[in-house]
Design a protein around this motif. Structure first.
Motif: not given
Length: 252
Positions: A18-28
């Motif tokens: 989740l931390r890694r995903t939240l840092r990925d602006r493109r994915t968000l």
């Protein structure tokens, strides 16, 4: 590590994901903005808002549920497919040196992908509520829960595809495949009964989820076939993902 301590390892890995995903602006941005944008483009015309498809329900609401489910499936599948990058980096083989069991790794990846999928569903439905979608209060809750729970199937699907598809362009291939499955399963436009496409759609992995997600709009009646479809495909994708993980990390 004993079996009792595996839940601790799963929680730790989910937090990492989740931390890694939240840092990925493109994915968000893709997860939280694209589904609402598609709904606003395709489902909010005056005709759609005025067309009744059930008690207290308009066509805009039906399209909203379909788009919310599609967004959840696409978001969860993309999260699961991130394993392709981990394979290229050698991360999955390194995991075999840790106490994390193969089944626990699969479960952690699926849970993290579902968490992001939940955000996609909530944002899309919130936009729909302000854009003219009408359905009973209970349907708002039930449709949201079904769309989120259904993302489990395609989080596992994305995980499996992450092992099977080429690392380069895995998300592009995955998006094309999932879009094709969505149309073939009648997610956006159900096929007329008795047609060859209607028969084919019933074996697609998107069929059961589409039927379950839209069921609250029609009073909650659900075909047994839809439930069986979801259970079978969930088992297939989860088992396949666990099998591929074991195969690729058997030699460390």
């Amino acid at each position: 590590m004993t079996a009792v301590s595996q839940p601790v390892a799963i929680r730790a890995y989910v937090r990492l994901e989740l931390r890694r995903t939240l840092r990925d602006r493109r994915t968000l941005l893709f997860s939280l903005l694209v589904p609402p944008a598609v709904f606003l483009w395709a489902g909010t015309s005056a005709d759609h808002r005025a067309t009744e498809v059930g008690p207290g329900t308009n066509l805009t609401a039906s399209l909203l549920v379909s788009v919310a489910l599609y967004g959840a499936l696409l978001t969860a599948a993309s999260g699961g497919a991130g394993v392709a990058v981990e394979r290229a980096q050698g991360w999955t083989r390194q995991l075999r040196l840790t106490p994390l069991a193969p089944w626990a790794y699969v479960q952690a990846k699926v849970l993290a992908a579902m968490a992001v999928g939940a955000g996609s569903v909530l944002v899309t439905l919130a936009v729909g509520a302000f854009a003219g979608a009408r359905m009973p209060a209970s349907a708002w809750v039930l449709c949201a829960v079904v769309a989120w729970a259904g993302s489990l199937v395609f989080a596992a699907f994305g995980l499996l595809m992450g092992y099977l598809l080429p690392t380069d362009g895995v998300l592009r291939y995955l998006n094309l495949l999932l879009t094709a499955l969505a149309f073939a399963g009648g997610l956006f436009l159900p096929f007329a009964d008795g047609t060859p496409m209607a028969a084919l759609s019933r074996v697609m992995p998107t069929y059961g989820l589409a039927e379950l997600a839209r069921a609250p709009l029609g009073g909650g009646s659900v075909e047994l076939l839809a439930v069986v479809n979801v259970v079978v495909w969930a088992a297939v994708f989860l088992a396949g993902a666990a099998w591929r993980f074991r195969s690729e990390t058997a030699r460390v």
